[in-house]
Write an enzyme that holds these catalytic residues in place. Structure first.
Site, short mmCIF file in Angstrom:
data_model
loop_
_atom_site.label_atom_id
_atom_site.label_comp_id
_atom_site.label_asym_id
_atom_site.label_seq_id
_atom_site.Cartn_x
_atom_site.Cartn_y
_atom_site.Cartn_z
N VAL A 30 0.87 -1.33 0.27
CA VAL A 30 0.04 0.23 0.05
C VAL A 30 0.74 1.25 -0.04
CG1 VAL A 30 -1.92 1.24 1.25
CG2 VAL A 30 -1.70 -1.13 1.26
N ASP A 31 2.01 1.32 0.99
CA ASP A 31 2.51 2.68 0.94
C ASP A 31 3.92 2.68 0.39
OD1 ASP A 31 0.51 4.15 2.33
OD2 ASP A 31 0.92 3.12 4.22
N ASP A 32 4.05 1.84 -0.62
CA ASP A 32 5.38 1.51 -1.23
C ASP A 32 5.72 2.88 -2.25
OD1 ASP A 32 5.98 -0.57 0.46
OD2 ASP A 32 5.77 -2.07 -1.23
N GLY A 33 4.54 3.33 -2.58
CA GLY A 33 4.93 4.55 -3.41
C GLY A 33 4.81 4.18 -4.98
N LYS A 163 12.46 4.13 -1.49
CA LYS A 163 12.83 4.89 -0.39
C LYS A 163 14.21 4.68 0.43
CE LYS A 163 7.81 4.56 0.79
NZ LYS A 163 6.88 4.63 2.10
N SER A 466 -39.39 -24.43 2.38
CA SER A 466 -39.65 -25.19 3.50
C SER A 466 -41.06 -25.08 3.69
CB SER A 466 -38.92 -25.42 4.27
OG SER A 466 -39.14 -25.93 5.53
N GLY A 467 -42.04 -25.98 3.90
CA GLY A 467 -43.47 -25.79 4.32
C GLY A 467 -44.19 -25.40 3.48
N LYS A 470 -44.57 -29.16 -0.72
CA LYS A 470 -44.00 -29.93 -1.70
C LYS A 470 -44.35 -31.61 -1.36
CE LYS A 470 -39.96 -28.63 -1.31
NZ LYS A 470 -40.00 -27.53 -0.12
N SER A 538 -34.49 -26.81 -3.65
CA SER A 538 -33.46 -26.49 -4.74
C SER A 538 -33.87 -24.96 -4.95
CB SER A 538 -34.02 -27.12 -5.89
OG SER A 538 -35.43 -27.21 -5.93
#
Lengths: 623, 303
Positions: A30-33, A163, A466-467, A470, A538
């Site tokens: 991230v901060d490597d430039g 750096k 469900s319920g 089926k 399903s």
């Protein structure tokens, strides 16, 4: 304009025309430039215009993180969110040229959550510039980026140790980082690694040689980029030409338009069309109004043949005597790029060259822990996962290993519903299994069994919450069919989950596998001549469609047992909703796992309003 | 084989653009090419002819007009369309006409929004175009540098920069939900210099305004504005001067600044560009409204 200027410009443009193009990526933590380095490169090469610098000074005062100086990163980070957060999110492409080369830079984000964006940038790069913060040394991120760089087939790497000003330009620090990296990178497949000590903020060894690093005798970053030799190999490779578009302006002309992705083709040469294998001679190679003797890699042309053979988009033209393999089973490296995970068995579109086929992941050999490189077992691919997988296609395609020819081995997977690009893959080799498993031919076939039964087979695929009712409807229906002398079988949760699928739980990946096995069992039963009733929630559209795709039109009837969630929850015949609401049943459909209603079921039963007998009567009508 | 050289930079840019255009034909049912009459459009149109030859480009041209382009641009547009035998659709936002939207009374921001952004959306909806080629380049502006070659738009033509499809290798996923559309940028990887070098090499015709000659201009808000017709009302203290000027970019004449120049042919334009110290969008009033202004416009549907 005087002649001398004209000559000068003419000579210059001719020289420019002969320059080649180098594509490279920059990556690092991230901060490597990274962005700072590119900004510095553009600024020092005098490629940043005065008005851009003016607006940059303005922005630096408002948003910059470099104190009172110019924040070069702001030149590159273009999205509002990036500038506000001071990070790079998406790949940014920048362009510059020197007298020796033209460059396209892809600046790729460092965060792990944007791995897919780094892969995107790396897919077209010849060289990777990997930044290392000299005060930090080789980090986990450095290793991850190096791994991806190697995976994507980039052969040349610059180790930009940045750096250096913060470590007093110490040779010892530089060398110890190089040692650590060399040890680490032994198992990666780079052809060359060039370590360079530099400072992006101060400008050391970016373009001009730095007096702070007299101990360093290698090239500056720009010198290296201007001279590194890359990618001549595809010119020597056998000819490959995926057909993009059949060019047919009138009955007299039929040409095949596309881009040469490897090798060279000349007029008069014998070509082969894959996968069909038919051969013909190249009559003409056309680039607009010019007729060419030959076309080389990267050239976009139109080819005509001496005979009329069947060629369409997706076919690949190769030299007749150096064809490539054709297969429908592969082992490949895969990068997952979507929030929605990739599951074994789910069907995707696979785009390779100019062809599109249906494909599913048949196995995940392992995932790679991107930080430790440990091989982990997995049953699904999550966002930013890298893994080795096996794939099965519904049609054989011409291909090559990605390592030997990128364009013939690279593919993407596309979700068939959202059309999102969900995966990027690189073929390693074909699996021979497809050729070695021969189906046993049986003397008594389905037709014979159906004749004996006196009726045809069918799949009645129930889906719903469900319920919803089926099982109740399925039982009543089977009774009705049985009494008419029909041979039936109900597949439902109890008889499947307790045996065949007892190893599966209720995660999304297991649900996909559950339905895949049920579909295959149903297919065998159909072959036995039975009327098969499946009674499973399903919940996912794609698995129901996958099941449907196993059968001929008319054999598979999707029956949507539709009930409002509130009614199902109120009925709650098994007390499951109450449990789920208490958090005792994770991944319960309707509560904390989704249900995707069918878009075009053969029949919809509103079981909140219909009696069981009404439901059965409606189903009997459509069988 | 060793004697064969790799493709030069211009040839490989040309090939990439042709590849992109042909891919669109596999994905789009009703494509169109946005034609803005400028140099980038000229190059894009030239590439389209190459891509499909001997077939004509299998799509019409669309010019979203604002009624404020330079007169020389209209003349050039009609000549080109006629000489190529391609269909040219010209669309002007009728609400803009009814309200007489213009850059002088309504400012660049509103003028651009109504006449260009809204006008473009209307035209795409009216003809049901599902893919539109545009000549934008990534080197023009920072938010464009982050845009994909195949850039998706919702039904409402919105662009979501944080949710772009990954675009790998030369594999373009152009599949889209019905109602969505794609903006395709075949010139994404070209620079301004590449454009001029290519125009020079291929001898592509361009609007004469790019070449320097003596023209009547007034200085306004730091821009040199061409007195192109009598709709330009002189303000207090302004006077028309004859200066040798040319344009690096073309748009609506009251919003496009000329640069003083002696470059009166292609070679001297390239030479001037090499020595230039300012970017081509400097002469555009609309970009400098606010930081990030292009990204905001693009999200709303601007090309």
């Amino acid at each position: 304009m005087s002649t001398s200027i004209e000559q000068r410009v003419g000579a210059y443009i001719e020289k420019q025309g002969s320059l080649d193009l180098l594509r490279f990526i920059t990556c690092g933590s991230v901060d490597d430039g990274k962005s700072t380095l590119i900004g510095r490169l553009l600024y020092e090469a005098r490629l940043v215009f005065d008005d851009q610098i003016a607006s940059l000074r303005n922005d630096s005062k408002k948003q910059g993180v470099q104190g009172s100086g110019i924040d070069f990163a702001l030149l590159v980070d273009g999205l509002i969110a990036e500038r506000e957060q001071g990070i790079t999110i998406d790949v940014a492409y920048r362009f510059f040229n020197t007298d020796r080369r033209k460059f396209i830079v892809a600046d790729t984000p460092g965060h792990e959550q944007y791995t897919r964006n780094m892969v995107t940038g790396a897919s077209t790069a010849d060289v990777a510039v990997i930044l290392i913060d000299a005060t930090q040394g080789v980090l986990v991120q450095t290793q991850r980026h190096s791994f991806i760089t190697s995976l994507l087939g980039i052969k040349h790497v610059v180790l930009a140790i940045n750096k250096m000003d913060l470590v007093d330009y110490s040779q010892a620090v530089f060398e110890s980082i190089v040692d650590v990296y060399s040890e680490y990178s032994r198992h990666l497949e780079f052809e060359s690694i060039m370590p360079i000590p530099l400072s992006a903020t101060e400008g050391d060894n970016v373009i001009a040689r730095s007096s702070n690093t007299t101990w360093y005798s290698g090239p500056t970053l720009l010198e290296y980029l201007e001279t590194v030799e890359v990618g001549k190999s595809q010119l020597q490779h056998s000819f490959r030409f995926p057909v993009q578009w059949v060019n047919r302006p009138n009955a007299d002309f039929r040409g095949y338009s596309g881009t040469v992705v490897a090798g060279v083709i000349e007029t008069g040469q014998q070509i082969r069309v894959l996968p069909s294998g038919e051969t013909a001679k190249v009559e003409e190679i056309i680039l607009s109004k010019n007729s060419l003797d030959k076309a080389i890699v990267d050239q976009a042309v139109t080819i005509t043949l001496d005979t009329n053979i069947d060629v369409s988009r997706g076919d690949v033209l190769v030299l007749a005597d150096t064809p490539c393999e054709v297969s429908d089973q592969f082992e490949a490296s895969l990068v997952w790029m979507n929030q929605e995970p990739g599951f074994i068995g789910r069907s995707y579109w696979l785009l390779i060259g100019t062809t599109r086929v249906n494909a599913s992941i048949t196995g995940i050999k392992h995932k790679v822990d991107i930080n430790s490189f440990e091989k982990l077992s997995a049953d699904s691919m999550q966002l930013n996962d890298l893994g080795e997988v096996t794939l099965s296609l519904d049609k054989a395609v011409p291909f090559e290993a990605y390592k030997s020819c990128k364009a013939m081995g690279a593919f993407v997977l596309i979700d068939r519903y959202s059309y999102a690009t969900v995966g990027a893959g690189m073929i390693k080799f074909a699996l021979r299994r497809a050729e070695n498993i021969h189906r046993q031919a049986l003397l008594v076939d389905r037709k014979a069994r159906e004749n004996l039964n006196g009726h045809g087979g069918k799949i009645l695929w129930f889906t719903g919450l469900s319920g919803a009712g089926k099982s109740t409807v399925a039982n009543a229906l089977e009774q009705a069919l049985h009494s008419r002398g029909m041979r039936t079988y109900i597949l439902d949760g109890d008889n499947v989950r307790h045996g065949l699928n007892k190893d599966l739980g209720f995660t999304d990946a297991d649900r996909v596998e559950n339905i895949r096995r049920i579909s295959e069992v149903a297919k065998l039963m159909l072959d036995a001549g039975l009327v098969v009733i499946t009674s499973f929630i399903s919940p996912f559209r794609s698995e129901r469609d996958m099941a449907r795709a196993l059968f001929e039109a008319g054999e598979f009837l999707e029956i949507y047992v539709n009930i409002p969630l509130a009614v199902a929850e109120q009925r709650d015949p098994k007390g499951l909703y109450k449990k789920a609401r208490r958090g005792e049943l994770p991944n319960f459909t309707g509560i904390d796992s989704g249900y995707e209603a069918p878009e075009a079921p053969e029949l919809e039963l509103a079981t909140a309003e219909l009696s069981v007998d009404d439901c059965v009567a409606q189903i009997l009508k459509i069988i | 084989m060793k004697s064969i050289k790799q493709l030069s930079h211009l040839d490989s840019l040309e090939a990439d653009s042709i590849h992109i255009m042909r891919e669109v034909m596999a994905h789009a049912e009703n494509p169109v090419m946005l034609y803005s009459i400028g140099k980038d459009s000229a190059v894009m149109l030239h590439l389209a002819q190459k891509a499909f030859y001997p077939s004509p480009p299998p799509f019409p041209l669309l010019h979203v007009d604002t009624r404020w382009k330079f007169q020389a641009m209209y003349k050039f547009r009609d000549e080109i369309a006629k000489s190529l035998g391609m269909d040219l659709i010209v669309h002007i936002n009728p609400e803009g006409i009814a309200n007489n939207i213009n850059p002088f009374d309504h400012g660049s921001s509103q003028h651009t929004d109504v006449m260009k952004t809204q006008g473009l959306k209307q035209a795409l909806d009216k003809y049901g175009f599902d893919a539109a080629f545009g000549g934008a380049r990534r080197d023009e502006e920072k938010s464009r540098a982050k845009e994909r070659v195949f850039s998706f738009r919702s039904k409402a033509h919105h662009w979501d920069p944080k949710n772009q499809r990954p675009e790998l290798w030369s594999l373009y996923n152009g599949y889209k939900a019905s109602g969505d559309s794609i903006r395709v940028f075949p010139l994404s990887n070209w620079t301004e210099l590449d454009i001029w070098e290519y125009i020079y090499r291929e001898q592509i015709p361009i609007v004469p305004l790019y070449f320097a000659t003596e023209r009547p201009v007034v200085e306004r808000d730091g821009l040199l504005i061409l007195v192109d017709d009598d709709r330009l009302q002189l303000q207090k203290g302004e006077k028309v001067e004859i200066r040798k000027v040319r344009f690096r970019t073309l748009g609506c004449y009251p919003l496009t600044g000329a640069v003083e120049s002696d470059a009166d042919d292609l070679a001297s334009i390239i030479l001037e560009l090499l020595q230039s110290r300012s970017s081509e969008r400097q002469g555009r009033a609309i970009d400098s409204d606010s930081s990030g202004s292009m990204e905001k416009k693009k999200q709303e549907g601007y090309f």
